[in-house]
Design a protein around this motif. Structure first.
Motif: not given
Length: 340
Positions: A75, A310, A305
């Motif tokens: 991320g 995600n 993430f």
């Protein structure tokens, strides 16, 4: 469209790889990029029944480069090379060493990996129902599968051309799936268990997989084939979704991967890394996660993430493991695989 499901009979010779209970989340999950040489030992007569393979495979693994999916998809964007905004959610794509082809609404978009440039082609009316995209190293072209026709397109001229040698029976709207590796093309159009195998050398029908010939209550959807000729299939039995790993050369079921926690595991993706697969784990209407599936059927959960959405619509790696491509909501993200 669906199909009728029922559970496998108790006497079914299927080996289950149970992955219930607590599953340890590793802080670093590594994929090993390596050249693998398989030395196969014959195990006798071919059987059409669904059974466990006793074939022995000894592997010589050459020096590898370790790559962490959790490190790349953390991320923070450290390994993100390019992000392309799209008109629609990216669901269908595949990659060669030099290009990525994806479907964006009624458009095909071809990304040139070296220049990070993108060209667009409006799909003709008869080719708008694309179900799958797959790169064929044998043909040096991308294959496009619609409901009732298979197409091919080169990269210099992005124009789908029908492959008339392969004909399907027109059966109305349906979901179709395909898998490609080397000379092998496998197509699943029945949303059941009937999978057809073709040779890309002359587009002829060859002996199709017979693994589910005696188990018609199973429903097969997504199919993927790796370079070891291991076929990964998303299957449904009753309400449970799981992944089967089948040896294409002898039709034997190697592993059935499922979770006894009530979660489904589905959408296998070949990572081109020593037989490993990427897959999704989900609790219907609750949450979606991701995992690695090893060649011996073991699940390792991934934390991708963690500080943002995600949800990965689709994912693939280039055959040379240089690029990782992730389809997100209305975006495509290109990552460069890094050494650890």
């Amino acid at each position: 469209m669906g199909c009728r499901h029922s559970s496998s009979p108790p006497e079914s010779p299927v080996k289950l790889v149970q992955n219930g209970g607590p599953i340890i989340l590793k802080s670093k999950i590594s994929i090993h990029r390596a050249q693998v040489i398989d030395q196969r030992i014959s195990n006798g007569t071919k059987s059409s029944r669904l059974s466990i393979s006793s074939k022995k495979i000894s592997r010589l693994v050459l020096p590898s480069i370790s790559v962490s999916l959790e490190q790349i998809l953390d991320g923070h964007g450290k390994h993100l090379i390019k992000r392309f905004e799209l008109d629609t959610a990216c669901l269908l794509l595949d990659a060669s060493r030099a290009h990525t082809l994806l479907l964006d609404g009624r458009q095909l978009r071809l990304i040139h990996m070296e220049t990070m440039s993108m060209e667009t082609n409006i799909l003709p009316v008869d080719c708008r129902d694309i179900q799958e995209i797959a790169w064929s190293s044998k043909l040096g072209k991308f294959l496009l599968l619609t409901t009732d026709q298979l197409y091919q397109t080169g990269c210099k001229k992005l124009q789908p051309v029908p492959i008339h040698e392969i004909q399907f029976i027109a059966e109305g709207p349906r979901k179709s799936y395909m898998a490609v590796d080397g000379d092998d093309l496998l197509v699943n159009r029945s949303f059941g268990y009937d999978i057809r195998r073709y040779s890309l050398s002359n587009f002829s029908l060859v002996q199709s997989p017979r693994a589910y010939l005696e188990n018609e209550n199973i429903c097969v959807t997504t199919i993927r084939l790796n370079s070891n000729k291991i076929l990964a299939l998303s299957v449904s039995i009753g309400e449970q979704q799981m992944i089967d790993l089948v040896n294409l050369n002898n039709d034997r079921l190697l592993h059935r991967i499922n979770c006894n926690t009530g979660e489904n595991i589905l959408y296998p993706i070949d990572l081109h890394n020593n037989g490993q697969w990427f897959a999704k784990i989900c609790m219907p209407c609750v949450n979606i996660g991701h995992c690695l599936v090893s060649p011996d059927g073991q699940i390792t959960r991934l934390k991708l993430f963690p500080n943002q959405d995600n949800f990965i619509r689709c994912l693939c790696t280039s055959p040379d493991n240089r690029w990782l491509i992730a389809g997100r909501q209305h975006a495509l993200e290109l990552y460069q695989l890094c050494t650890s």
